[in-house]
Design an enzyme around this catalytic site. Structure first.
Site, PDB file in Angstrom:
ATOM      1  N   GLU A  72       3.819  40.822   1.097  1.00  0.00           N
ATOM      2  CA  GLU A  72       3.927  39.446   0.632  1.00  0.00           C
ATOM      3  C   GLU A  72       2.753  38.628   1.158  1.00  0.00           C
ATOM      4  O   GLU A  72       2.176  38.954   2.200  1.00  0.00           O
ATOM      5  CB  GLU A  72       5.246  38.842   1.125  1.00  0.00           C
ATOM      6  CG  GLU A  72       6.458  39.390   0.408  1.00  0.00           C
ATOM      7  CD  GLU A  72       6.629  38.767  -0.958  1.00  0.00           C
ATOM      8  OE1 GLU A  72       5.940  39.208  -1.895  1.00  0.00           O
ATOM      9  OE2 GLU A  72       7.437  37.836  -1.095  1.00  0.00           O
ATOM     10  N   LYS A  96      11.388   8.923   7.172  1.00  0.00           N
ATOM     11  CA  LYS A  96      10.074   9.520   6.910  1.00  0.00           C
ATOM     12  C   LYS A  96      10.210  11.022   6.651  1.00  0.00           C
ATOM     13  O   LYS A  96       9.615  11.560   5.711  1.00  0.00           O
ATOM     14  CB  LYS A  96       9.165   9.273   8.116  1.00  0.00           C
ATOM     15  CG  LYS A  96       7.716   9.611   7.871  1.00  0.00           C
ATOM     16  CD  LYS A  96       6.868   9.215   9.072  1.00  0.00           C
ATOM     17  CE  LYS A  96       5.412   9.579   8.821  1.00  0.00           C
ATOM     18  NZ  LYS A  96       4.560   9.187   9.948  1.00  0.00           N
ATOM     19  N   ASP A  97      11.035  11.688   7.474  1.00  0.00           N
ATOM     20  CA  ASP A  97      11.271  13.119   7.273  1.00  0.00           C
ATOM     21  C   ASP A  97      11.964  13.367   5.935  1.00  0.00           C
ATOM     22  O   ASP A  97      11.632  14.327   5.232  1.00  0.00           O
ATOM     23  CB  ASP A  97      12.141  13.682   8.410  1.00  0.00           C
ATOM     24  CG  ASP A  97      11.316  13.952   9.668  1.00  0.00           C
ATOM     25  OD1 ASP A  97      10.089  13.711   9.628  1.00  0.00           O
ATOM     26  OD2 ASP A  97      11.890  14.401  10.678  1.00  0.00           O
ATOM     27  N   SER A 132       7.764  14.555  21.618  1.00  0.00           N
ATOM     28  CA  SER A 132       6.750  15.069  20.701  1.00  0.00           C
ATOM     29  C   SER A 132       5.346  14.750  21.193  1.00  0.00           C
ATOM     30  O   SER A 132       5.107  13.697  21.783  1.00  0.00           O
ATOM     31  CB  SER A 132       6.924  14.439  19.320  1.00  0.00           C
ATOM     32  OG  SER A 132       8.053  14.965  18.694  1.00  0.00           O
ATOM     33  N   HIS A 144      12.460  18.088  23.342  1.00  0.00           N
ATOM     34  CA  HIS A 144      12.976  16.795  23.767  1.00  0.00           C
ATOM     35  C   HIS A 144      12.839  16.551  25.265  1.00  0.00           C
ATOM     36  O   HIS A 144      13.145  15.464  25.738  1.00  0.00           O
ATOM     37  CB  HIS A 144      14.429  16.641  23.308  1.00  0.00           C
ATOM     38  CG  HIS A 144      14.526  16.296  21.856  1.00  0.00           C
ATOM     39  ND1 HIS A 144      15.671  15.874  21.246  1.00  0.00           N
ATOM     40  CD2 HIS A 144      13.586  16.306  20.871  1.00  0.00           C
ATOM     41  CE1 HIS A 144      15.450  15.645  19.956  1.00  0.00           C
ATOM     42  NE2 HIS A 144      14.188  15.911  19.710  1.00  0.00           N
TER      43      HIS A 144
END
Lengths: 177, 289, 425
Positions: free
Chosen positions: C288, C244-245, C220, C216
């Site tokens: 894994e 949107k997220d 972004s 921040h």
């Protein structure tokens, strides 16, 4: 920044969409929370392990208190003496904090056997047997006194020691649960 | 799309490399054939009668050597399982002697089994089990259907992700039980060992456990069993039983999964249109994603 | 986390509280009015997806810990107890086990997005390095989590990975003994792994706070790779990016549920349903899937110490990436030559993952070496040199122009799942 030309009908449709989405989201969240709450309840293994237990009374001598467990809870089995039964029966029920006659706390014809949960109804400590002013139990934590019928007589505990569900399967054998 | 093309190319290259590398292996493991299972796929459910038959095979044959430590008698009557009644479960449990104790005298004692008890092991400990079986420990059956598999090469392991093929273990167990053969294909089998087409290394310590007609299935109204009493049927039935024993919550899982995914698709649709509405507020909006 | 806030609560109580602890203002400035570049594509939703996954893993994990027993004699059966007897235990465990994989799917997309759009470049170097730290913590957490069911893969995975440290000259053996708390992997090892597995996610959460804080400060990055200049370039975080997220998280959840409910053991290993046995190593031992590329790098190097160094180096090198990439242009969208090398890098990582699941013999080893070479060359040779030679496309004048001038990144979402390095051994 809604367009000025937007009609009222469109407004309604939009509001409905937002409400529907919000509601669906809330339902999703609520259903997701349920497993987290449900897992706190006793699991299948614990419930199954709570099957009734049988206990043979033969080795319990008069005047003796035996401790046993059912569902992980402590239970006292007390072989009462004649005097103990007598004082328990003769107590004035109306004067008790949690009025209960001795006869409803034992099985008919088996008044020498008192079977009660072994945790004080105040905050769960284990009372000491054959102790206290009434020679029943005395809780060492906060001084609750129970009589020979397991009834509360003095101290902070609000109720009598509860009687667990049990029955006589034979003359000298009980099944708890 | 460029991304797709490149990833496809990478996949092809790796597939090619894999093929070459595979060819270097001298002997190949036989691939177990695929079976139809009622519990496969998104709506899969166990066939109760098959589980009951499989349980009978386990109880009469396998249980002589193989423990199933995590199975409690009560499980046999629980939802999503073979569906025995509470009475049947109680009766079955009471036929077993369970070691309990110590009692007040400090002695261990035997008592009648209860539904909450686990299936008793045929041997007191692992060493005894191995000693009784020529040094080979018979594996516990609690989760064996999930503990066995066979290799799935490219691209099949990717295909399995979409087709939900998850029955590798039961297919392997079925194949193994049917994989005994007198023809050892040139493999030298030591005394006391047996040839099996599907067992890794082909030499197995367990003799052929099942024979046709060995386990009697419940007869129908016509006096005959509803399914053939053959090794093939026994193998499938006991495999299905082992799958249930390994994953007793399978039915519930698939049901819940369908509900969850169906609901999430609706929610996603709602959110998609909500998102579109909100983004449409931008004045200079064009065709932004 | 963007510092000063102009937020004023409506109620008197709110104002009283806010003047004493301005937390609502912090949330308001960081997640409500925060100006985000308006051209973010769906790859940028993976930050939110990762935050969701971290919370999901912590919640299911805390609940599982209420039923799990960290003792070598009881651990395996306690996990099966969760699967069989605990109410919804099967669901919580499968969500947690598959959630780890989903976490890595999302983080690999998130990292790949950062690599493609140059999100590591000035002024976001610290943000990027914090991300690398989170990635390392995630790997440690996932590794220790996989040990807890105490199956064969748990045990031998723990043995192999802790033995990596024995490669260090002089102190290696001592370090390994201290990690184990004994002379082999045993009860003390399991117990401390459980303790650390519980601790590390909260450390991750702490570093995530720093990560968001560092994000921040400059705000972004975006697909155009140019900084926001005017208000026309941005949109408030809420409601535009929250919705949107949310949409992206729900789509990701569908993918997650497919695994957790329908193919819950697809990403695991059958051998881990066999209880740990220190006397028998499984014939084919692999980690894994999310560790496979690094495992392939480890095995590609024939020397023990160098192999371990190469493996750790393959992650450590990410820390230096902001200074290795010499390009002045941030976004890969305007670097045609870079795009080729980038997508080869992605494909290379996927192939490395596939190779990590194969036995270390024959052609596989040679292929692993080739891929390892490219992996390092990408960072040490290609990115430092490319910026000096490549011809880039002209950048748009502003983010607003990037959005309105072209049809832009509308199709970016379609490829998001395909780009995840999703392989299986």
């Amino acid at each position: 920044m809604t367009d000025v030309a937007t009609t009222a009908a469109e407004h309604t449709r939009r509001d409905f969409l937002f409400i529907a989405t919000g509601a669906a989201g809330a339902v999703a969240a609520a259903s997701a929370i349920w497993p987290f709450v449900s897992q706190m309840a006793p699991d299948a293994d614990t419930i199954a392990a709570g099957a009734p237990v049988e206990f043979d009374l033969t080795p319990v001598a008069e005047g003796q208190i035996v401790k046993l467990f059912w569902r992980g809870k402590l239970i006292f089995v007390r072989h009462r003496t004649k005097t103990e039964i007598k004082t328990a029966v003769e107590t004035d029920v109306a004067s008790l904090r949690d009025p209960e006659a001795d006869s409803v706390r034992v099985k008919a014809g088996k008044s020498q056997w008192l079977v009660v949960y072994g945790n004080c109804t105040h905050l769960g400590c284990v009372p000491l047997g054959n102790d206290g002013a009434f020679n029943g139990w005395l809780c060492p934590c906060h001084g609750s006194v129970f009589d020979t019928s397991g009834r509360i007589r003095q101290g902070p505990a609000p109720t009598n020691l509860p009687v667990p569900p049990y029955e006589f399967v034979s003359d000298q054998k009980i099944r708890i649960g | 799309m460029k991304t797709f093309k490149l990833i496809a190319a990478a996949a092809l290259v790796s597939g090619f490399l894999g093929g070459v590398a595979q060819a270097q292996h001298a002997h190949e493991l036989a691939i177990p054939p695929r079976n139809e299972w009622s519990f496969a796929g998104p709506f899969g459910k166990f066939d109760k009668t098959q589980l009951q038959r499989g349980f009978k095979v386990y109880k009469e044959v396998c249980a002589n050597c193989h423990s199933i430590n995590l199975l409690a008698f009560r499980n046999l009557g629980e939802a999503g399982g073979p569906g025995f009644s509470q009475g049947q479960v109680k009766a079955l449990a009471s036929t077993f002697k369970i070691k309990d104790g110590p009692n007040d005298a400090g002695d261990m004692f035997e008592r009648e089994g209860r539904p909450a008890d686990r299936w008793p092991s045929p041997f007191p400990n692992k060493q005894a089990a191995a000693a009784a079986n020529g040094g080979a420990l018979p594996p516990d059956f609690s989760v064996i259907a999930k503990a066995r598999t066979y290799p799935r090469d490219f691209p099949w392991f990717l295909v399995d992700m979409f087709t939900q093929y998850q029955e590798h273990g039961v297919d392997y167990i079925t194949a193994l039980l049917l994989g005994y053969s007198d023809d050892t294909h040139g493999v030298e089998v030591p005394a006391g060992k047996y040839y099996n087409t599907y067992f890794p290394g082909n030499i197995i310590s367990m003799p052929k456990p099942l024979n046709d007609g060995q386990v009697e299935y419940i007869k129908g109204a016509d006096g005959r069993s509803q399914v053939p009493e053959t090794v093939e049927q026994y193998s499938k039935d006991v495999s299905a039983f082992l799958m249930w024993a390994a994953e007793p919550q399978l039915e519930k899982r698939k049901e819940t999964g369908f509900k969850a995914i169906a609901f999430l698709i609706v929610l996603a649709g709602l959110l998609y249109f909500t998102k579109k509405k909100i983004w449409a507020r931008i004045e200079d909006h064009h065709s932004q994603a | 986390m963007s510092g000063h806030s102009t937020y004023v609560p409506k109620s008197a109580i709110g104002r009283w509280f806010e003047s004493r602890l301005p937390i609502m203002g912090l949330i308001h400035s960081s997640f409500v009015v925060f100006p985000n570049p308006r051209n973010l594509n769906y790859y940028w939703t993976f930050g939110g997806i990762l935050a969701f996954m971290l919370v999901s893993q912590i919640l299911t994990g805390v609940v599982l810990a209420m039923h799990y027993v960290a003792n070598v004699d009881l651990a395996f059966n306690s996990v099966e107890h969760i699967m069989r007897d605990v109410n919804y235990g099967w669901m919580l465990r499968y969500l947690h086990a598959n959630g780890a994989s989903m976490f890595f799917v999302a983080v690999y997309v998130h990292i790949a997005r950062g690599l493609y759009y140059g999100s590591y470049k000035e002024p976001r170097e610290v943000l990027w390095i914090l991300g690398v730290i989170i990635f390392l913590l995630m790997m440690a957490t996932a590794f220790m989590g996989y040990v807890l069911p105490w199956g064969q893969m748990s045990f031998w995975g723990a043995t192999v990975i802790t033995n990596l440290f024995s490669a260090l000259p002089g102190v290696g053996e001592t370090i390994v003994t201290y990690l184990w708390g004994g002379f082999s992997v045993g009860n003390p090892t399991l117990n401390r792994f459980f303790s650390l597995h519980y601790l590390l996610p909260f450390m991750i959460a702490g570093v995530v706070v720093l990560h968001v804080w560092a994000l921040h400060v400059p705000g972004s990055n975006n697909p155009a790779g140019i900084e926001k200049k005017t208000d026309k370039d941005t949109l408030p975080f809420h409601p535009y990016f929250t919705v949107k997220d949310a949409f992206a998280v729900v789509c990701f959840l569908i993918f997650f549920c497919w695994f957790a409910f329908y193919i819950p053991n697809y990403l695991g290993h059958a051998d881990n349903y066999i209880e740990a046995n220190p006397a028998v190593t499984p014939s084919h031992i692999v980690p894994e899937w999310y560790f496979l590329p690094f495992y392939a790098i480890l095995r590609a190097v024939p020397d023990k110490l160098l192999g371990v160094l190469a493996m750790f180096g393959s992650i450590a090198i990410l820390v230096f990436l902001p200074w290795l990439d010499s390009s002045k242009v941030r976004s890969g969208s305007y670097r045609p030559a870079f795009q080729v090398f980038f997508w080869v890098f992605v494909a290379n990582a996927i192939v490395l993952g596939w190779l990590g699941g194969k036995p270390p013999e024959g052609l596989y080893v040679h292929a692993s070496r080739l891929c390892t070479l490219y992996y390092f060359a990408y960072f040490i040779v290609i990115l430092p040199l490319l910026g000096k030679f490549e011809r880039t496309r002209p950048l748009p004048a502003s983010i607003a122009e990037a959005v309105l001038g072209t049809s832009g990144s509308a199709s970016a979402m379609a490829g998001s799942v395909a780009a995840s390095p999703n392989t299986k051994g």
